[in-house]
Design an enzyme around this catalytic site. Structure first.
Site, PDB file in Angstrom:
ATOM      1  N   GLU A 200      16.745   1.503 -12.146  1.00  0.00           N
ATOM      2  CA  GLU A 200      17.279   0.793 -10.486  1.00  0.00           C
ATOM      3  C   GLU A 200      17.650  -0.593 -10.389  1.00  0.00           C
ATOM      4  O   GLU A 200      17.308  -1.322 -10.792  1.00  0.00           O
ATOM      5  CB  GLU A 200      15.798   1.120 -10.199  1.00  0.00           C
ATOM      6  CG  GLU A 200      15.671   1.952  -9.732  1.00  0.00           C
ATOM      7  CD  GLU A 200      14.217   2.438  -9.828  1.00  0.00           C
ATOM      8  OE1 GLU A 200      13.811   3.682  -9.503  1.00  0.00           O
ATOM      9  OE2 GLU A 200      13.551   1.326  -9.787  1.00  0.00           O
TER      10      GLU A 200
ATOM     11  N   LYS B 223      16.933  -4.317  -8.553  1.00  0.00           N
ATOM     12  CA  LYS B 223      15.722  -5.039  -8.543  1.00  0.00           C
ATOM     13  C   LYS B 223      16.424  -5.810  -7.069  1.00  0.00           C
ATOM     14  O   LYS B 223      16.868  -6.573  -7.217  1.00  0.00           O
ATOM     15  CB  LYS B 223      15.636  -6.278  -9.507  1.00  0.00           C
ATOM     16  CG  LYS B 223      14.201  -6.553  -9.357  1.00  0.00           C
ATOM     17  CD  LYS B 223      13.666  -7.313 -10.590  1.00  0.00           C
ATOM     18  CE  LYS B 223      12.516  -7.800 -10.275  1.00  0.00           C
ATOM     19  NZ  LYS B 223      12.751  -9.008  -8.539  1.00  0.00           N
TER      20      LYS B 223
ATOM     21  N   ASP C 257      15.900  -7.698  -3.575  1.00  0.00           N
ATOM     22  CA  ASP C 257      15.407  -9.283  -3.642  1.00  0.00           C
ATOM     23  C   ASP C 257      14.633  -9.028  -2.599  1.00  0.00           C
ATOM     24  O   ASP C 257      15.483  -8.811  -1.108  1.00  0.00           O
ATOM     25  CB  ASP C 257      16.181 -10.297  -3.690  1.00  0.00           C
ATOM     26  CG  ASP C 257      15.770 -11.461  -3.781  1.00  0.00           C
ATOM     27  OD1 ASP C 257      14.212 -12.117  -3.851  1.00  0.00           O
ATOM     28  OD2 ASP C 257      15.928 -13.043  -3.662  1.00  0.00           O
TER      29      ASP C 257
ATOM     30  N   TYR D 159      11.636   4.093  -3.835  1.00  0.00           N
ATOM     31  CA  TYR D 159      11.943   4.124  -5.288  1.00  0.00           C
ATOM     32  C   TYR D 159      10.137   4.897  -5.756  1.00  0.00           C
ATOM     33  O   TYR D 159      10.625   5.223  -7.923  1.00  0.00           O
ATOM     34  CB  TYR D 159      12.054   3.010  -5.895  1.00  0.00           C
ATOM     35  CG  TYR D 159      12.249   1.661  -5.345  1.00  0.00           C
ATOM     36  CD1 TYR D 159      10.722   1.549  -5.829  1.00  0.00           C
ATOM     37  CD2 TYR D 159      12.159   0.663  -4.742  1.00  0.00           C
ATOM     38  CE1 TYR D 159      10.091   0.508  -5.856  1.00  0.00           C
ATOM     39  CE2 TYR D 159      11.607  -0.412  -4.778  1.00  0.00           C
ATOM     40  CZ  TYR D 159      10.446  -1.011  -5.568  1.00  0.00           C
ATOM     41  OH  TYR D 159      10.026  -1.752  -5.149  1.00  0.00           O
TER      42      TYR D 159
ATOM     43  N   LYS E 163      16.346  -9.984 -15.823  1.00  0.00           N
ATOM     44  CA  LYS E 163      16.654 -10.614 -14.666  1.00  0.00           C
ATOM     45  C   LYS E 163      17.698 -11.515 -14.562  1.00  0.00           C
ATOM     46  O   LYS E 163      17.587 -11.526 -16.203  1.00  0.00           O
ATOM     47  CB  LYS E 163      15.831 -12.182 -14.213  1.00  0.00           C
ATOM     48  CG  LYS E 163      14.225 -11.441 -13.679  1.00  0.00           C
ATOM     49  CD  LYS E 163      13.709 -11.229 -12.482  1.00  0.00           C
ATOM     50  CE  LYS E 163      12.628 -11.461 -12.093  1.00  0.00           C
ATOM     51  NZ  LYS E 163      12.139 -12.741 -11.302  1.00  0.00           N
TER      52      LYS E 163
ATOM     53  N   CYS F 297      -1.984 -42.175  -2.507  1.00  0.00           N
ATOM     54  CA  CYS F 297      -2.253 -40.603  -1.766  1.00  0.00           C
ATOM     55  C   CYS F 297      -0.986 -41.334  -0.383  1.00  0.00           C
ATOM     56  O   CYS F 297      -1.034 -42.696   0.540  1.00  0.00           O
ATOM     57  CB  CYS F 297      -3.424 -40.638  -1.390  1.00  0.00           C
ATOM     58  SG  CYS F 297      -3.193 -39.123  -0.274  1.00  0.00           S
TER      59      CYS F 297
ATOM     60  N   CYS G 216      -4.020 -41.145   2.694  1.00  0.00           N
ATOM     61  CA  CYS G 216      -4.426 -41.756   3.365  1.00  0.00           C
ATOM     62  C   CYS G 216      -4.161 -43.808   2.142  1.00  0.00           C
ATOM     63  O   CYS G 216      -5.387 -44.404   2.499  1.00  0.00           O
ATOM     64  CB  CYS G 216      -5.977 -41.352   2.760  1.00  0.00           C
ATOM     65  SG  CYS G 216      -7.162 -41.201   1.411  1.00  0.00           S
TER      66      CYS G 216
ATOM     67  N   CYS H 118      -5.171 -37.519  -5.415  1.00  0.00           N
ATOM     68  CA  CYS H 118      -6.202 -38.012  -4.204  1.00  0.00           C
ATOM     69  C   CYS H 118      -7.717 -37.723  -4.978  1.00  0.00           C
ATOM     70  O   CYS H 118      -7.680 -36.972  -3.958  1.00  0.00           O
ATOM     71  CB  CYS H 118      -5.670 -38.226  -3.019  1.00  0.00           C
ATOM     72  SG  CYS H 118      -6.413 -38.663  -1.820  1.00  0.00           S
TER      73      CYS H 118
ATOM     74  N   CYS I  70      -9.144 -37.523   3.551  1.00  0.00           N
ATOM     75  CA  CYS I  70      -7.608 -37.816   3.159  1.00  0.00           C
ATOM     76  C   CYS I  70      -7.918 -35.796   4.275  1.00  0.00           C
ATOM     77  O   CYS I  70      -7.746 -35.128   3.486  1.00  0.00           O
ATOM     78  CB  CYS I  70      -7.497 -37.938   1.995  1.00  0.00           C
ATOM     79  SG  CYS I  70      -5.506 -37.030   1.583  1.00  0.00           S
TER      80      CYS I  70
END
Length: 672
Positions: A112, A114, A116, A224, A313, A407, A410, A425, A431
């Site tokens: 079948e 595939k 998306d 399917y 794939k 960070c 922060c 962080c 934060c």
């Protein structure tokens, strides 16, 4: 050496769990299918070699994903498992060899396209569409019945046919390329955020609250796979069930084909690797399924996928574009993730503007410089990834990109623990994205499931200073006068939210423990800790070595929870939650068996049976004290054999001299 291996496994586990969340929940994937699958295989190989370091919440054992906050949650009667993936034709031949070894050479495959799109399971009762549920985490999903009813290709009432009284049919909801481009253009003209690809648009649409709005967006669907009681007797194989489904009026892809050999399968793959670009919808590969239902049952399942099916794939497409800048996102655990912002470029039919760089190691590996020309790939035609920089086009004065030491939210100095690829962080109490992320995690469906309170509301409450800690949620009832004045937050919404917060106090201890958002503590680990220690005080009193004695708990997990519970600010917060009425000890329930005739005995079921399904026989055995095993070994007491049992299982059972009994002999054992 052992510590390095453990750290590598834990870092890869966390990374893949994050990708799963981005893909299944947010519909905003940040890594290609190809790269995800290779990382998953790397983790599987490490776990196979060092099983003592495997996280019980490992993505190799999970179907993946989570449940959104918006819809009723429905448990799947038959789990919606994921398929194993390959990009390699030799691995398909190996798959064929494994299948033949178990069930013999009389095997056919159904191949079948595939699609998306978004996986869906639809239940029909007496020929009428009764319920539609998304895949969710594979065990349970979101009920989106009203939205699915707007899809014109899906029948509400079946025409006359020999369909079962009750059945589930599964398929993929998708959006055609032309509709995607038209709707995305409209969003752009209206100043709205555009979607990255048709899959994300379809996923976002099916999860809209307003079914009237869903109806305005042209979704389509191919179905399917059929599930029903006694399916094997009525249809015998997948191909005939699909032919029947088509005759009942369901939309089935015309390109599905029955193959008699792996060579025919490979020819089908070669054709569609080229012809896929002529389709009106996106596909990212081919699905191969063993045709015979009895053979499917004989092959069985791994923890996360069927052994009778696999997906191939297609390889990724590649383009060249400019890296304009790198931005940094801070997650709820403090992990700082770099994101590449690209000059927009068309790739596999969609416009690419961003790509994840994962961590500092990836930036260093690619040796990225400001303004680099980079090669970008899309694995499975979904997520972009920077493959390499084009050194020949790099300006002579280009400056190498340096990962920040502080960070971006922060300003706190970042830390990077030994053996980990990710920078963190440590300012979890100050934060903003960490605080908000932890609050959003706590109210989530798999954690405390606080109805009437969503992520946007958490953001609003934080911005207005109403909440800073989890315990603040349980004092909101005393501040209802402040809530009334919030825009688009009426009295009914307030009442529903406060009711949801109150009901969350009934959630069991393991949910609360998971909801705290302790690093490395997932759903399964939280459950194991709760069952072992019984209450939070016992966990706090335990040393890291004590915690290590819990099955499947590694050193990193043990250290993380010990450190968390012994920080005064965290324990003060837990005491406030205790006072609010949350559950911090388990409620043990007595299990009542129907009988004890099979106590101490182990069983394995194989083949097809006349009067019971395999699931019914399993439930019968367990309800009378028996224990199910997953394979034939010296520990097995009885093999319950039906028709069409695979030759390899029979041979192994005979070699180990495992008693082979029939369905009637099992029932006699129970009755005795």
């Amino acid at each position: 050496m052992a510590i390095d291996i453990q750290a590598k496994i834990e870092a890869l586990t966390q990374e893949l769990n994050d990708y799963n969340y981005q893909y299944y929940v947010l519909a905003q994937p940040s890594i290609s299918d190809y790269d995800f699958d290779h990382k998953l295989k790397d983790l599987e190989a490490l776990e196979a070699k060092y099983p003592e370091f495997r996280d019980p919440n490992s993505p190799t054992l999970k179907v993946g994903g989570d449940i959104t906050q918006r819809f009723n949650t429905v448990k799947h009667r038959w789990p919606m498992m994921s398929l194993g993936n390959t990009y390699n034709e030799q691995e398909l031949k190996d798959f064929d060899s494994r299948v033949r070894k178990v069930i013999g050479d009389q095997v056919q495959y159904v191949v079948e396209l595939k699609f998306d799109g978004l996986s869906i399971s639809i239940t029909y009762q007496d020929g009428k569409l009764a319920q539609a549920v998304t895949r969710g985490d594979g065990t349970q999903g979101d009920e989106v019945t009203n939205n699915v009813k707007t899809i014109r290709s899906i029948p509400h009432q079946l025409k006359n046919g020999d369909y079962p009284e009750n059945f589930e049919i599964r398929g993929e909801i998708f959006m055609h390329k032309s509709a995607f481009l038209r709707l995305n253009k409209e969003r752009e003209e209206n100043g709205e955020q555009t979607y990255a690809n048709p899959r994300n648009f379809a996923s976002g649409t099916i999860k809209l609250q307003d079914s009237g709005e869903v109806a305005k967006r042209p979704l389509d669907c191919f179905l399917y796979f059929l599930y029903c009681d006694n399916r094997n007797k009525q249809f015998h194989d997948h191909w005939h069930s699909i032919e029947s489904v088509k005759s009942w009026g369901f939309p089935v892809c015309e390109h599905t084909k029955l193959c008699n050999s792996i060579d025919e399968v490979l020819n089908f793959i070669h054709y569609w690797d080229e012809a896929r670009h002529n389709l009106s919808y996106e596909i990212d590969g081919i699905v191969i399924k063993v045709n015979d239902f009895a053979q499917q049952e004989e092959l069985g399942f791994t923890a996360k996928s069927p052994r009778w099916a696999i997906s191939y794939k297609f390889k990724a497409e590649r383009v060249e574009t400019i890296l304009e800048r790198i931005s940094y996102q801070v997650g709820r655990t403090g992990a700082v993730t770099p994101v590449a912002n690209l000059k927009p470029v068309l790739l596999a039919g969609t416009t690419v503007k961003r790509a994840s760089l994962h961590n500092a190691n990836e930036i260093a590996r690619l040796d990225l410089h400001e303004g680099d020309t980079v090669f970008v790939e899309k694995g499975g035609e979904i997520i972009p990834k920077i493959i390499a920089a084009n050194i020949e086009k790099r300006p002579a004065d280009a400056v190498a990109i340096v990962y920040p030491s502080n960070c971006p939210e922060c300003g706190t100095a970042l830390i990077r623990e030994e053996g980990e690829a990710v920078h963190y962080c440590p300012n979890d109490a100050g934060c903003r994205p960490q605080i908000v992320g932890k609050l959003q995690h706590f109210i989530g469906r798999k954690m405390m499931d606080v109805q009437g309170l969503g992520d946007e509301t958490i953001e609003t409450f934080f911005r207005l200073g109403l909440i800073r800690k989890i315990s603040d949620l349980y004092s909101l009832k005393d501040r209802s006068d402040e809530l009334v004045g919030i825009e688009r937050f009426g009295q009914k919404s307030i009442d529903n939210m406060l009711k949801g917060i109150e009901l969350s106090k009934e959630k069991p201890f393991e949910k609360v423990l998971f909801g705290l958002g302790i690093r490395h503590i997932g759903e399964t680990v939280a459950k194991k800790l709760a069952q072992h220690f019984k209450n939070i005080d016992a966990i706090k009193s335990a040393t890291a070595l004590d915690i290590l004695t819990v099955p499947d708990i590694g050193q990193r997990i043990a250290e993380s929870i010990h450190e968390y519970l012994n920080l005064p600010e965290h324990w003060e917060e837990i005491e406030k939650l205790k006072s609010a009425g949350l559950q911090f000890e388990i409620e043990e329930k007595e299990v009542v068996l129907a009988g004890t005739g099979l106590a101490g005995k182990t069983f394995l079921i194989s083949g097809v049976f006349a009067d019971y399904s395999r699931e019914e026989l399993t439930a019968l055995i367990e309800s009378h004290g028996g224990k199910m095993l997953s394979g034939i070994s010296a520990k097995l007491n009885y093999l319950v054999a039906g028709d069409k049992m695979g030759p390899s299982k029979l041979a192994k059972a005979e070699k180990l001299q495992v008693p082979i009994i029939s369905e009637s002999e099992l029932l006699a054992m129970i009755n005795k």
